[in-house]
Design a protein around this motif. Structure first.
Motif, PDB file in Angstrom:
ATOM      1  N   SER A 114       0.841  -1.196   0.000  1.00 51.84           N
ATOM      2  CA  SER A 114       0.000   0.000   0.000  1.00 51.84           C
ATOM      3  C   SER A 114       0.873   1.241   0.000  1.00 51.84           C
ATOM      4  CB  SER A 114      -0.924   0.013   1.221  1.00 51.84           C
ATOM      5  OG  SER A 114      -1.755   1.153   1.196  1.00 51.84           O
ATOM      6  N   LEU A 115       0.693   2.073  -1.044  1.00 57.01           N
ATOM      7  CA  LEU A 115       1.414   3.342  -1.171  1.00 57.01           C
ATOM      8  C   LEU A 115       0.408   4.483  -1.335  1.00 57.01           C
ATOM      9  CD1 LEU A 115       4.211   2.152  -3.617  1.00 57.01           C
ATOM     10  CD2 LEU A 115       4.487   2.652  -1.189  1.00 57.01           C
ATOM     11  N   ALA A 116      -0.679   4.402  -0.610  1.00 56.51           N
ATOM     12  CA  ALA A 116      -1.751   5.395  -0.734  1.00 56.51           C
ATOM     13  C   ALA A 116      -1.338   6.731  -0.111  1.00 56.51           C
ATOM     14  CB  ALA A 116      -3.020   4.876  -0.057  1.00 56.51           C
ATOM     15  N   HIS A 117      -1.958   7.794  -0.599  1.00 57.94           N
ATOM     16  CA  HIS A 117      -1.763   9.147  -0.061  1.00 57.94           C
ATOM     17  C   HIS A 117      -0.288   9.555  -0.092  1.00 57.94           C
ATOM     18  CE1 HIS A 117      -5.921   9.595   1.417  1.00 57.94           C
ATOM     19  NE2 HIS A 117      -5.845   8.307   1.649  1.00 57.94           N
ATOM     20  N   ASN A 118       0.336   9.349  -1.248  1.00 56.24           N
ATOM     21  CA  ASN A 118       1.706   9.799  -1.443  1.00 56.24           C
ATOM     22  C   ASN A 118       1.754  10.804  -2.592  1.00 56.24           C
ATOM     23  OD1 ASN A 118       3.687   8.442   0.459  1.00 56.24           O
ATOM     24  ND2 ASN A 118       2.487   6.669  -0.216  1.00 56.24           N
ATOM     25  N   GLN A 119       2.925  10.970  -3.207  1.00 57.11           N
ATOM     26  CA  GLN A 119       3.108  11.993  -4.245  1.00 57.11           C
ATOM     27  C   GLN A 119       3.513  11.403  -5.594  1.00 57.11           C
ATOM     28  OE1 GLN A 119       2.438  15.226  -3.386  1.00 57.11           O
ATOM     29  NE2 GLN A 119       1.934  14.418  -1.353  1.00 57.11           N
ATOM     30  N   LEU A 120       3.198  10.141  -5.834  1.00 57.46           N
ATOM     31  CA  LEU A 120       3.594   9.486  -7.080  1.00 57.46           C
ATOM     32  C   LEU A 120       2.881  10.107  -8.278  1.00 57.46           C
ATOM     33  CD1 LEU A 120       3.489   5.780  -5.866  1.00 57.46           C
ATOM     34  CD2 LEU A 120       5.539   7.137  -6.345  1.00 57.46           C
ATOM     35  N   ARG A 121       3.617  10.306  -9.361  1.00 55.08           N
ATOM     36  CA  ARG A 121       3.050  10.871 -10.595  1.00 55.08           C
ATOM     37  C   ARG A 121       3.106   9.885 -11.766  1.00 55.08           C
ATOM     38  NH1 ARG A 121       2.422  16.418 -10.346  1.00 55.08           N
ATOM     39  NH2 ARG A 121       3.305  17.419  -8.490  1.00 55.08           N
ATOM     40  N   ASP A 122       3.935   8.870 -11.650  1.00 57.88           N
ATOM     41  CA  ASP A 122       4.146   7.957 -12.773  1.00 57.88           C
ATOM     42  C   ASP A 122       4.402   6.555 -12.226  1.00 57.88           C
ATOM     43  OD1 ASP A 122       4.666   6.872 -15.248  1.00 57.88           O
ATOM     44  OD2 ASP A 122       6.743   7.569 -15.307  1.00 57.88           O
ATOM     45  N   ILE A 123       3.903   5.547 -12.942  1.00 56.51           N
ATOM     46  CA  ILE A 123       4.219   4.154 -12.622  1.00 56.51           C
ATOM     47  C   ILE A 123       5.099   3.629 -13.755  1.00 56.51           C
ATOM     48  CG2 ILE A 123       3.322   1.878 -12.058  1.00 56.51           C
ATOM     49  CD1 ILE A 123       2.522   4.055 -10.088  1.00 56.51           C
ATOM     50  N   PRO A 124       6.410   3.582 -13.557  1.00 49.86           N
ATOM     51  CA  PRO A 124       7.325   3.208 -14.646  1.00 49.86           C
ATOM     52  C   PRO A 124       7.104   1.792 -15.151  1.00 49.86           C
ATOM     53  CG  PRO A 124       8.498   4.214 -12.784  1.00 49.86           C
ATOM     54  CD  PRO A 124       7.113   3.917 -12.315  1.00 49.86           C
ATOM     55  N   LYS A 125       7.635   1.515 -16.333  1.00 45.61           N
ATOM     56  CA  LYS A 125       7.541   0.184 -16.924  1.00 45.61           C
ATOM     57  C   LYS A 125       8.351  -0.814 -16.103  1.00 45.61           C
ATOM     58  CE  LYS A 125       7.163   2.056 -21.630  1.00 45.61           C
ATOM     59  NZ  LYS A 125       7.781   2.089 -22.977  1.00 45.61           N
ATOM     60  N   ASN A 126       7.792  -1.992 -15.928  1.00 44.76           N
ATOM     61  CA  ASN A 126       8.471  -3.111 -15.257  1.00 44.76           C
ATOM     62  C   ASN A 126       8.957  -2.781 -13.848  1.00 44.76           C
ATOM     63  OD1 ASN A 126       8.301  -4.940 -17.516  1.00 44.76           O
ATOM     64  ND2 ASN A 126       9.902  -3.718 -18.505  1.00 44.76           N
ATOM     65  N   ILE A 127       8.350  -1.809 -13.218  1.00 47.72           N
ATOM     66  CA  ILE A 127       8.829  -1.374 -11.908  1.00 47.72           C
ATOM     67  C   ILE A 127       8.638  -2.438 -10.842  1.00 47.72           C
ATOM     68  CG2 ILE A 127       6.661  -0.277 -11.254  1.00 47.72           C
ATOM     69  CD1 ILE A 127      10.230   0.911 -10.425  1.00 47.72           C
ATOM     70  N   PHE A 128       7.669  -3.340 -11.029  1.00 47.98           N
ATOM     71  CA  PHE A 128       7.358  -4.325  -9.987  1.00 47.98           C
ATOM     72  C   PHE A 128       8.051  -5.664 -10.218  1.00 47.98           C
ATOM     73  CE2 PHE A 128       3.729  -1.381  -9.849  1.00 47.98           C
ATOM     74  CZ  PHE A 128       3.811  -1.001  -8.511  1.00 47.98           C
TER      75      PHE A 128
END
Length: 466
Positions: A114-128
Motif C-alpha cells: 500500500s502506497l496510498a496518499h503519497n506523491q507518485l506521478r508515474d508508474i514506470p515500466k516493469n517497476i514491480f
C-alpha cells in the motif's frame, strides 16, 4: 597544446572529485532499526540523498511493516534484503514521490503493498519486477497522471488493484492485460472519459469494478462482454443521463449522483442504488422480482401513482426519501410482504391511511422523520403501529422553534394554532398548502445542492489540472 589539454583534464577531475566528496559529506545516515518496533516504524525522515541503513544483518520472520508519521521520498533500496520474509508493506502518507528500478528486487514474498496518499506521478515500466507474488496493490490518492502498458507487467498473481483518486485521463489498451487473476479493480476519482477497445479482454475473472467519479457520459457494457462474473459495478458520480446494464447477474449496481433519467437493465440485479438522480418514474426491470434492495431517494418521482412497485415483490430494503411525495397511495406497498426497512423521510407527508401497512408484515424499521406530519395523526401512528409492532425509527433533528410539537422525537404541526393542540383528522386546504410550500422549498434546496455538486466537481478538475 598537449600540456594545456592535460591541465584542463586534471582540473576537471579534481572538480568532479571535490563535488563527489562534498555530496557524500551531505549524505545523512538513517538507521531504521532505531525507529521500528514490532512491525511499526514511526517518525522516520528519509530524503532523496539520505544513506539508509536498515540493519547490520537480515531480520527474519518480520512479516508486516507499517510506517507512521514519516516522510520518505522513496522506498529504501535494501528494504527486501533486510526483511526477506516481508509479506505486507504499508507506506501510506509518507511523501513517496518516485519508484526506481530495481525497487522490488528480492520482494518475492510480498503479498500486499500500500502506497496510498503519497506523491507518485508515474508508474514506470516493469517497476514491480521481483514482486511477482503480489496479491494486493493500493496506489490511491496519489498524483498519478501516467501509466504504461508494462507498468504492471510482473504482477501475474495480482487480485486487487486500486488507482482511485489520481489524475488519469487515459489508459493504454494493454495496461491490465498481464493481470489475468484480477478480481477487484478500483479506478474511481480520476478524469477518464472513455476506455480503449479490448482493455479488459484478458481480465476474465473480474468480479468488482469501481468507475465512480470520472467523466463518463456513456457507459459501454460491451467492454465487459467477457466478464461473466462481475457482481459489483459502481458508476456513481459520472454524467450519465441514460444507462444500459447488460450483465448476467449483478449483486450490486450503483449509479448515484449521475443526473440519470432512464435506466435499462438486462439480466439480474439484487441491490440497485440510484440515489440523487433525475428519475421521474420507477425503472421497469424485466427481473424486478429479484431486486432485494432499491434506493430511489432524492429523485423527482412525485406521487408514485399506478402502483409502480408491483413487480418488486422481493424487496427487503426500500428508500423513497426526498422524492417529492405529498401522500402515499393506498396500494403502493401491497406486494412488499418481505420488506424489512422502509424510508419515506424528507417528503411532504401530512397523514396517510393505516391500510398501507396491512401487507408490511415483515417491517422492522421505518424512517418517517422530516415530513409535515399532523400531530394527532402522528400520535396515532406511534401508538397504533410503531410502538405496538416494536418498529424502529429515527428521531427528527429540526430546531424546536421551527415546529409545533414533537411526538416521541418526531416533529409535527397542528392544523390550527399551537395553543389549541387539536386538529381534525381530515387534511385541510391550509395544511396542504403549507406542505406544498415546505416541499417546494426542499425541492429548491435539492436542486441547488446538485448544482453545487457540479461546481465542486469542476473545481476539483481544475485543481487536478493545476
Amino acid at each position: 597544446m598537449k600540456l594545456v589539454f592535460l591541465c584542463v583534464c586534471v582540473i576537471a577531475a579534481l572538480h568532479a572529485h571535490y563535488h563527489a566528496t562534498t555530496q557524500a559529506a551531505q549524505l545523512r545516515r538513517v538507521w531504521m532499526q532505531d525507529h521500528c518496533k514490532n512491525g511499526i516504524c514511526m517518525n522516520i525522515e528519509i530524503g532523496r540523498n539520505d544513506f539508509v541503513l536498515l540493519s547490520q544483518m537480515p531480520i527474519a520472520n518480520q512479516i508486516m511493516l507499517s510506517f507512521l508519521n514519516s516522510s520518505i521520498s522513496k522506498i529504501p533500496s535494501l528494504m527486501f534484503e533486510t526483511f526477506p520474509d516481508l509479506q505486507v508493506l504499508h507506506m501510506d502518507n509518507c511523501s513517496v514521490d518516485v519508484l526506481e528500478s530495481p525497487q522490488f528486487e528480492g520482494a518475492s514474498n510480498l503479498k500486499s503493498l500500500s502506497l496510498a496518499h503519497n506523491q507518485l506521478r508515474d508508474i514506470p515500466k516493469n517497476i514491480f519486477l521481483g514482486a511477482e507474488n503480489l496479491h494486493s496493490l493500493t496506489l490511491n490518492n496519489n498524483k498519478i497522471q501516467k501509466v504504461h502498458n508494462m507498468s504492471f507487467h510482473a504482477l501475474k498473481e495480482l487480485k486487487e488493484l486500486s488507482l482511485a483518486n489520481n489524475r488519469l485521463e487515459h489508459l493504454p489498451t494493454g495496461i491490465f492485460a498481464p493481470l489475468r487473476k484480477l478480481l477487484d479493480l478500483d479506478i474511481s476519482g480520476n478524469l477518464l472519459q472513455t476506455f480503449p477497445r479490448g482493455i479488459f479482454d484478458k481480465n476474465l475473472n473480474l468480479t468488482q469494478i469501481n468507475l465512480g467519479r470520472n467523466r463518463f457520459a456513456v457507459f459501454e457494457s460491451e467492454l465487459f462482454k467477457l466478464q461473466h462474473r462481475i457482481t459489483m459495478l459502481d458508476l456513481s458520480g459520472n454524467v450519465l443521463q441514460e444507462l444500459i446494464l447488460n450483465f448476467p447477474e449483478l449483486s450490486t449496481a450503483k449509479a448515484n449522483n449521475c443526473d440519470l433519467r432512464k435506466l435499462t437493465v438486462y439480466g439480474y440485479v439484487s441491490e440497485l442504488e440510484l440515489r440523487n438522480n433525475s428519475l421521474r418514474e420507477v425503472p421497469h426491470l424485466q427481473h424486478a422480482a429479484n431486486v432485494t434492495s432499491l434506493d430511489l431517494s432524492h429523485n423527482p418521482l412525485g406521487a408514485m401513482r399506478g402502483n409502480p412497485l408491483r413487480r418488486y415483490i422481493g424487496l427487503e430494503r426500500l428508500n423513497l426519501s426526498a422524492i417529492n411525495m405529498h401522500d402515499v397511495p393506498e396500494q403502493l406497498f401491497k406486494k412488499q410482504t418481505q420488506l424489512k426497512i422502509l424510508d419515506i423521510s424528507g417528503n411532504a407527508l401530512y397523514n396517510m391511511k393505516f391500510t398501507i401497512f396491512d401487507s408490511l408484515k415483515s417491517l422492522e424499521f421505518l424512517c418517517f422523520q422530516q415530513n409535515n406530519w399532523n400531530c394527532d395523526f402522528l400520535q396515532l401512528l406511534m401508538n397504533s403501529y410503531v410502538k405496538r409492532r416494536d418498529v424502529g425509527y429515527i428521531e427528527d433533528t429540526i430546531e424546536p422553534e421551527m415546529v409545533d410539537d414533537y411526538i416521541d422525537g418526531v416533529a409535527c404541526w397542528y392544523e390550527n394554532n399551537k395553543s389549541s393542540k387539536k386538529c381534525d383528522s381530515a387534511t385541510s386546504d391550509a395544511a396542504m398548502e403549507l406542505a406544498i410550500v415546505r416541499n417546494d422549498m426542499k425541492s429548491f434546496v435539492d436542486v441547488m445542492d446538485k448544482k453545487f455538486v457540479k461546481v465542486y466537481r469542476m473545481l476539483d478538475e481544475i485543481k487536478a489540472h493545476l
